[in-house]
Design a protein around this motif. Structure first.
Motif, short mmCIF file in Angstrom:
data_model
loop_
_atom_site.label_atom_id
_atom_site.label_comp_id
_atom_site.label_asym_id
_atom_site.label_seq_id
_atom_site.Cartn_x
_atom_site.Cartn_y
_atom_site.Cartn_z
N GLY A 99 43.89 33.22 10.35
CA GLY A 99 42.53 33.76 10.22
C GLY A 99 42.09 34.44 11.50
N SER A 100 40.98 35.15 11.42
CA SER A 100 40.52 35.88 12.60
C SER A 100 39.88 34.95 13.62
N GLN A 101 39.48 33.75 13.19
CA GLN A 101 38.90 32.82 14.16
C GLN A 101 39.92 32.45 15.24
N ILE A 104 40.11 35.29 17.65
CA ILE A 104 38.95 35.30 18.56
C ILE A 104 39.19 34.30 19.70
N TYR A 125 27.92 36.68 15.56
CA TYR A 125 28.64 35.64 14.81
C TYR A 125 28.74 34.37 15.66
N ILE A 170 31.09 43.56 15.92
CA ILE A 170 31.56 43.50 14.53
C ILE A 170 31.06 44.79 13.91
N ASN A 175 28.10 40.25 10.99
CA ASN A 175 27.62 38.90 10.70
C ASN A 175 26.66 38.51 11.81
C1 LIG Z 1 32.54 38.19 12.02
C2 LIG Z 1 33.48 37.10 11.61
N1 LIG Z 1 34.62 36.94 12.31
C3 LIG Z 1 35.50 35.96 11.96
C4 LIG Z 1 35.26 35.10 10.90
C5 LIG Z 1 36.27 34.02 10.60
O1 LIG Z 1 37.18 34.51 9.74
P1 LIG Z 1 38.52 33.77 9.34
O2 LIG Z 1 38.21 32.97 8.13
O3 LIG Z 1 39.48 34.88 9.09
O4 LIG Z 1 38.96 32.91 10.50
C6 LIG Z 1 34.08 35.23 10.14
C7 LIG Z 1 33.81 34.34 9.01
O5 LIG Z 1 32.73 34.30 8.47
C8 LIG Z 1 33.17 36.26 10.51
O6 LIG Z 1 32.03 36.43 9.82
#
Ligand SMILES: Cc1ncc(COP(=O)(O)O)c(C=O)c1O
Length: 184
Positions: A99-101, A104, A125, A170, A175
């Motif tokens: 995931g993108s988290q 980050i 976010y 973003i 978000n």
């Molecule tokens: C701007 C943003 N980045 C990252 C994420 C996390 O994404 P992921 O589920 O791919 O880790 C979210 C999830 O809501 C988000 O809104």
């Protein structure tokens, strides 16, 4: 008892995101706060078929550890997709994350020293702020309008903070505002 946690653990606060999501477990609550996906859109059937096909074709190998950068055929497919939309990425520039988290968090780990400045949208976010806070970052906020981050405000913040490490933005469907940065 002697404290065993690293000092860094003090910087990890209970996540507001998780607190918000707790409410969504109550069946009588329709929460618009947590940003949950519409479950009817999940491709359950297709995922089941894909899992079955992989296990059938590759057996135990499909469950084995992979390299840190990720499964090469997947990275190759992503590279081709990026190239097709005009982004000249090569295989060495593609890393599979959970995931993108995770991406980050890795960005913070790679770029942030204690006291470094991150420029971000206001509001932004929550879980990204929490991820960067662990590295003891400072945040400089940039006001937004209907078209996303205001460029005049950003320029001013950059002049005031020439040492800023990076801009966290973003650009699409921001978000929490849902705004999209103008192409210009
Ligand atoms: C701007 C943003 N980045 C990252 C994420 C996390 O994404 P992921 O589920 O791919 O880790 C979210 C999830 O809501 C988000 O809104």
């Amino acid at each position: 008892m002697k404290r065993k946690f690293a000092k860094r653990a003090d910087l990890v606060k209970s996540s507001e995101t998780r607190e918000i999501l707790k409410v969504t477990e109550r069946p009588e609550v329709i929460s618009f706060a947590g940003g949950l996906l519409a479950p009817e859109l999940f491709p359950v059937k297709e995922l089941k078929e894909a899992c079955e096909a992989v296990l059938e074709e590759d057996g135990p190998a499909s469950l084995q550890y992979s390299t840190t950068e990720g499964y090469i055929p997947l990275r190759t497919a992503i590279m081709k997709r990026m190239n097709a939309i005009g982004i000249q990425a090569n295989l060495q520039q593609i890393l599979i994350t959970s995931g993108s988290q995770q991406a980050i968090d890795l960005t913070g780990r790679l770029l942030l020293d204690e006291g470094d400045t991150v420029i971000c949208e206001s509001p932004t976010y929550l879980a990204a702020v929490n991820a960067f806070k662990v590295y003891n970052a400072n945040f400089v906020e940039v006001e937004m309008d209907e078209d996303g981050m205001m460029m005049e405000a950003l320029e001013k913040r950059l002049q005031e903070n020439p040492q800023a490490k990076f801009i966290y933005t973003i650009p699409d469907f921001q978000n929490p505002t849902g705004r999209t940065l103008k192409l210009e």
